[in-house]
Design an enzyme around this catalytic site. Sequence first.
Site, PDB file in Angstrom:
ATOM      1  N   VAL A  12       0.867  -1.056   0.120  1.00 30.41           N
ATOM      2  CA  VAL A  12       0.131  -0.030  -0.211  1.00 30.41           C
ATOM      3  C   VAL A  12       0.999   1.110  -0.178  1.00 30.41           C
ATOM      4  CG1 VAL A  12      -1.719  -1.202   1.031  1.00 30.41           C
ATOM      5  CG2 VAL A  12      -0.199  -0.092   2.509  1.00 30.41           C
ATOM      6  N   LEU A  14       3.875   4.140   1.755  1.00 27.81           N
ATOM      7  CA  LEU A  14       3.959   4.483   2.972  1.00 27.81           C
ATOM      8  C   LEU A  14       2.771   5.096   3.265  1.00 27.81           C
ATOM      9  CD1 LEU A  14       7.858   5.658   3.070  1.00 27.81           C
ATOM     10  CD2 LEU A  14       6.800   3.398   3.640  1.00 27.81           C
ATOM     11  N   HIS A  15       1.709   4.314   3.674  1.00 24.55           N
ATOM     12  CA  HIS A  15       0.397   4.976   4.112  1.00 24.55           C
ATOM     13  C   HIS A  15       0.476   4.636   5.744  1.00 24.55           C
ATOM     14  CE1 HIS A  15      -0.806   6.277   0.330  1.00 24.55           C
ATOM     15  NE2 HIS A  15      -0.472   5.082  -0.197  1.00 24.55           N
ATOM     16  N   ALA A  16      -0.908   4.801   6.221  1.00 22.54           N
ATOM     17  CA  ALA A  16      -1.062   4.950   7.644  1.00 22.54           C
ATOM     18  C   ALA A  16      -0.179   3.731   8.589  1.00 22.54           C
ATOM     19  CB  ALA A  16      -2.444   4.683   7.891  1.00 22.54           C
ATOM     20  N   ALA A  19       3.549   3.837   7.950  1.00 23.22           N
ATOM     21  CA  ALA A  19       4.103   5.130   8.358  1.00 23.22           C
ATOM     22  C   ALA A  19       4.246   5.101   9.877  1.00 23.22           C
ATOM     23  CB  ALA A  19       3.263   6.184   7.725  1.00 23.22           C
TER      24      ALA A  19
END
Length: 88
Positions: A12, A14-16, A19
Amino acid sequence: MASKTVVVGSTVGLHARPAAIIAEAAEKYDDEITLAVEGGDDDEPVDAASSLMIMTLGAEHGARVIVESENAAAVEEIAALVEKDLDA
C-alpha cells in the site's frame, strides 16, 4: 551524513500503518532522520518520526526512498523498515 536509498516494500506504500511503524522506530533516536522520494516532484525531505509527514510523501509500492541521518544505525533500521511489507 549517512544515506541509503531503498525501494518501498509495503503493497500500500507508505500509508497509515507502515508510516506509524516507521515513525515509532524513528522516535527512539535523538538524531534527526529524514525520508525523501527520489526524483519526486517535491524532493523536500520529511521527518521520519512523524507518521503524518511520511504519508505526505505519497510514496507508493516500488518507489525509491532516500533515508538520511547523522546516525548510520538509524539509517539502517529505518531503511530496513521501508523495504519491508509492513502490511503483511
